[in-house]
Design a protein around this motif. Structure first.
Motif, PDB file in Angstrom:
ATOM      1  N   LYS A   1       0.854  -1.206   0.000  1.00 25.28           N
ATOM      2  CA  LYS A   1       0.000   0.000   0.000  1.00 25.28           C
ATOM      3  C   LYS A   1       0.891   1.258   0.000  1.00 25.28           C
ATOM      4  O   LYS A   1       0.618   2.231  -0.724  1.00 25.28           O
ATOM      5  CB  LYS A   1      -0.896  -0.020   1.255  1.00 25.28           C
ATOM      6  CG  LYS A   1      -1.822   1.156   1.385  1.00 25.28           C
ATOM      7  CD  LYS A   1      -3.032   0.964   0.508  1.00 25.28           C
ATOM      8  CE  LYS A   1      -3.933   2.188   0.519  1.00 25.28           C
ATOM      9  NZ  LYS A   1      -4.926   2.155  -0.547  1.00 25.28           N
ATOM     10  N   ALA A   2       1.946   1.232   0.801  1.00 33.86           N
ATOM     11  CA  ALA A   2       2.861   2.386   0.843  1.00 33.86           C
ATOM     12  C   ALA A   2       3.497   2.593  -0.529  1.00 33.86           C
ATOM     13  O   ALA A   2       3.527   3.717  -1.052  1.00 33.86           O
ATOM     14  CB  ALA A   2       3.928   2.161   1.908  1.00 33.86           C
ATOM     15  N   ASN A   3       3.951   1.535  -1.127  1.00 36.73           N
ATOM     16  CA  ASN A   3       4.664   1.659  -2.405  1.00 36.73           C
ATOM     17  C   ASN A   3       3.746   2.027  -3.566  1.00 36.73           C
ATOM     18  O   ASN A   3       4.197   2.623  -4.545  1.00 36.73           O
ATOM     19  CB  ASN A   3       5.440   0.372  -2.706  1.00 36.73           C
ATOM     20  CG  ASN A   3       6.708   0.313  -1.869  1.00 36.73           C
ATOM     21  OD1 ASN A   3       7.312   1.349  -1.596  1.00 36.73           O
ATOM     22  ND2 ASN A   3       7.097  -0.877  -1.442  1.00 36.73           N
ATOM     23  N   ASP A   4       2.455   1.704  -3.440  1.00 34.95           N
ATOM     24  CA  ASP A   4       1.491   2.109  -4.474  1.00 34.95           C
ATOM     25  C   ASP A   4       1.432   3.628  -4.595  1.00 34.95           C
ATOM     26  O   ASP A   4       0.999   4.156  -5.621  1.00 34.95           O
ATOM     27  CB  ASP A   4       0.087   1.580  -4.151  1.00 34.95           C
ATOM     28  CG  ASP A   4      -0.021   0.090  -4.436  1.00 34.95           C
ATOM     29  OD1 ASP A   4       0.905  -0.456  -5.068  1.00 34.95           O
ATOM     30  OD2 ASP A   4      -1.017  -0.532  -3.995  1.00 34.95           O
ATOM     31  N   GLN A   5       1.854   4.342  -3.552  1.00 34.80           N
ATOM     32  CA  GLN A   5       1.765   5.817  -3.560  1.00 34.80           C
ATOM     33  C   GLN A   5       2.837   6.453  -4.442  1.00 34.80           C
ATOM     34  O   GLN A   5       2.733   7.603  -4.818  1.00 34.80           O
ATOM     35  CB  GLN A   5       1.919   6.401  -2.134  1.00 34.80           C
ATOM     36  CG  GLN A   5       1.037   5.765  -1.100  1.00 34.80           C
ATOM     37  CD  GLN A   5      -0.406   5.682  -1.548  1.00 34.80           C
ATOM     38  OE1 GLN A   5      -0.971   6.677  -1.995  1.00 34.80           O
ATOM     39  NE2 GLN A   5      -0.987   4.492  -1.466  1.00 34.80           N
ATOM     40  N   ASP A   6       3.922   5.731  -4.697  1.00 32.48           N
ATOM     41  CA  ASP A   6       5.038   6.366  -5.400  1.00 32.48           C
ATOM     42  C   ASP A   6       5.713   5.400  -6.379  1.00 32.48           C
ATOM     43  O   ASP A   6       6.856   4.970  -6.174  1.00 32.48           O
ATOM     44  CB  ASP A   6       6.062   6.870  -4.357  1.00 32.48           C
ATOM     45  CG  ASP A   6       6.888   8.029  -4.899  1.00 32.48           C
ATOM     46  OD1 ASP A   6       7.079   8.089  -6.123  1.00 32.48           O
ATOM     47  OD2 ASP A   6       7.342   8.851  -4.088  1.00 32.48           O
TER      48      ASP A   6
ATOM     49  N   LEU B   1       9.272   6.364  -7.567  1.00 24.89           N
ATOM     50  CA  LEU B   1      10.354   6.077  -6.611  1.00 24.89           C
ATOM     51  C   LEU B   1      10.684   4.587  -6.632  1.00 24.89           C
ATOM     52  O   LEU B   1      11.861   4.190  -6.660  1.00 24.89           O
ATOM     53  CB  LEU B   1       9.923   6.515  -5.196  1.00 24.89           C
ATOM     54  CG  LEU B   1      10.927   6.299  -4.075  1.00 24.89           C
ATOM     55  CD1 LEU B   1      12.187   7.126  -4.307  1.00 24.89           C
ATOM     56  CD2 LEU B   1      10.318   6.678  -2.714  1.00 24.89           C
ATOM     57  N   VAL B   2       9.627   3.763  -6.666  1.00 26.70           N
ATOM     58  CA  VAL B   2       9.822   2.311  -6.668  1.00 26.70           C
ATOM     59  C   VAL B   2      10.557   1.876  -7.931  1.00 26.70           C
ATOM     60  O   VAL B   2      11.481   1.056  -7.891  1.00 26.70           O
ATOM     61  CB  VAL B   2       8.458   1.582  -6.519  1.00 26.70           C
ATOM     62  CG1 VAL B   2       8.625   0.079  -6.666  1.00 26.70           C
ATOM     63  CG2 VAL B   2       7.829   1.912  -5.162  1.00 26.70           C
ATOM     64  N   SER B   3      10.192   2.512  -9.077  1.00 26.46           N
ATOM     65  CA  SER B   3      10.836   2.122 -10.342  1.00 26.46           C
ATOM     66  C   SER B   3      12.328   2.477 -10.342  1.00 26.46           C
ATOM     67  O   SER B   3      13.119   1.896 -11.063  1.00 26.46           O
ATOM     68  CB  SER B   3      10.137   2.784 -11.531  1.00 26.46           C
ATOM     69  OG  SER B   3      10.511   4.146 -11.588  1.00 26.46           O
ATOM     70  N   LEU B   4      12.701   3.449  -9.494  1.00 22.87           N
ATOM     71  CA  LEU B   4      14.112   3.844  -9.410  1.00 22.87           C
ATOM     72  C   LEU B   4      14.860   3.068  -8.322  1.00 22.87           C
ATOM     73  O   LEU B   4      15.999   3.388  -7.983  1.00 22.87           O
ATOM     74  CB  LEU B   4      14.222   5.353  -9.140  1.00 22.87           C
ATOM     75  CG  LEU B   4      13.710   6.260 -10.256  1.00 22.87           C
ATOM     76  CD1 LEU B   4      13.595   7.699  -9.784  1.00 22.87           C
ATOM     77  CD2 LEU B   4      14.617   6.171 -11.482  1.00 22.87           C
ATOM     78  N   GLY B   5      14.191   2.089  -7.742  1.00 22.13           N
ATOM     79  CA  GLY B   5      14.868   1.250  -6.737  1.00 22.13           C
ATOM     80  C   GLY B   5      14.569   1.655  -5.304  1.00 22.13           C
ATOM     81  O   GLY B   5      15.038   1.024  -4.354  1.00 22.13           O
TER      82      GLY B   5
END
Ligand code: MEV
Length: 426
Positions: free
Chosen positions: A141-146, A149-153
């Motif tokens: 849920k946290a990572n769904d927000q950004d 950022l996730v795609s950049l590691g």
């Protein structure tokens, strides 16, 4: 003081009208209002979007510290501050450190902590276990927000849950451990903390109250070290003096506050030049210095087997290159270009090196001639000018006051008279 500080609608006015209103209320002269309204290297419309009720700007000198060699690379370091001797001190320290290869700096990665406070829990330990069991869902849920950022590691990497006994009884704190990449991360982390809160409430049955980043960025540390050659430091006596100065700071919080302030002279000046949140840097530094329950120096100093001075710094360094003033302030952007750093980590490492350099400069001065001499040298020229010295008289008057250790307006006036008389007689 003003008659009434309520200014309804002030925030809605265009900047020029706010200045006019302020001029009227505060009784400013035209000149003063004009001075306040200047925004320097920051366009007025950008300033107006950065904070609220903007009426202008305040400019600080931007100096360049030279000689820095950090992890094998050379840097010119922009520093914004009002205090004399800091840029010169950093440059001199970097010059001495260079002789032995410069500064070596490592970091623990750009990792920040977002806290969610959960209250009104009948069984805190059960709530903790419940949260840990749902860790994967919470992180998702946290990572769904950004997704960027996730795609950049980057992104939320872990969840930590603790039970605190507080003034209001036990409470549970869920902590998102977030790699914020090249951002300082407050926005990303706060967004994530708010987004997972309904889920956290559902899992625990409690109320998620505060959702906010922690500025005690103890997972985002820099560690800097440098060797200062003993003769360049000023000989064995000064090396021992610096080690004794460090021992004083380690033993006494009154001294330690000033020791760490000297480090922050460097860190904050680079931070300000590069558009960083310097309040976050200060909060991180001083809370980290107190992490053991005692307030301690952010650096250590010792003598190596050859009698050289070895300095080490360890402190949080929450800085970013994307988002915030680092992007929107044209002077900050230009400063970052001068510095030539490509990642937030590289900026953090440079700032760690400058903090160590600044601490060295201060301790070396304090353990030898004292800091007033350096300060007074610069100050004395200003005093000489304000006492009426012109041309070559400025340096003559300034030097005499420094030699006499009497950098004062009254003495400057006497010297202007005396020395200009001497010149006229000749
Ligand atoms: C002054 O801004 C900083 C110093 O006081 C630091 C120190 O005492 O170590 C010189």
């Amino acid at each position: 003081m003003v008659d009434n500080s309520e200014l309804p609608g002030f925030y809605k006015l265009p900047m020029s009208e706010r200045v006019a209103e302020l001029r009227r209320i505060a009784g400013l002269t035209e000149e003063e209002a004009k001075t306040i309204a200047q925004t320097g290297g920051l366009p007025g419309d950008v300033a107006d979007r950065m904070i609220e009720n903007v009426v202008g700007g305040i400019t600080l000198p931007l100096g360049i510290a030279t000689n820095f060699r950090i992890n094998g690379k050379d840097y010119l370091v922009p520093m914004a501050l009002e205090e004399p001797s800091v840029v010169a001190g950093a440059s001199k320290a970097a010059k001495i450190a260079r002789e032995k290869g410069g500064f070596t700096v490592t970091n623990t990665g750009p990792v920040m902590i977002g806290q969610i406070q959960i209250i009104n829990l009948p069984a805190p330990d059960k709530a903790k276990a419940g949260l840990m069991a749902k860790k994967a869902e919470i992180l998702k849920k946290a990572n769904d927000q950004d997704p960027m950022l996730v795609s950049l590691g980057g992104g939320a990497k872990d969840l930590n849950v603790k039970v605190l006994s507080s003034l209001k009884g036990p409470m549970v704190i869920a902590e998102l451990i977030v790699n914020t990449g090249d951002a300082m991360g407050a926005n990303a982390v706060n967004t994530m903390a708010e987004a997972v809160s309904p889920m956290v409430e559902e899992i625990t049955g409690g109320e998620a109250l505060l959702k906010i980043i922690s500025n005690l960025a103890d997972r985002r540390l820099v560690r800097a070290t440098a060797v200062f050659e003993k003769e360049a430091v000023g000989g064995e006596g000064v090396v021992d003096g610096v080690v004794n100065a460090y021992a004083f700071a380690d033993a006494d919080p009154y001294r330690c506050a000033t020791h760490n302030k000297g480090i922050m002279n460097g860190v904050v000046a680079v931070g300000l030049a590069c558009g960083q949140d310097i309040r976050a840097l200060e909060a991180g530094a001083h809370s980290y210095a107190s992490r053991t329950g005692m307030y301690k120096p952010l650096t250590t100093w010792e003598k190596d087997k050859d009698g050289n001075l070895v300095g080490r710094l360890e402190m949080p360094m929450a800085v970013g290159l994307v988002g915030g003033a680092a992007r929107t302030h044209p002077t900050a952007r230009a400063s970052i270009k001068v510095l030539g750093v490509k990642t937030a980590i590289e900026l953090a490492e440079v700032m760690g090196a400058v903090g160590l350099a600044q601490n060295f400069a201060a301790l070396r001065a304090l353990a030898s001639e004292g800091i007033q001499r350096g300060h007074m040298k610069l100050h004395s020229r200003n005093v000489a000018v304000s006492a009426g010295a012109t041309g070559e008289l400025i340096d003559l008057v300034a030097q005499r006051m420094v030699d006499e250790r009497k950098v004062r307006f009254d003495r400057a006036k006497e010297l202007v008279q005396e020395l200009s008389k001497g010149k006229n007689d000749a």
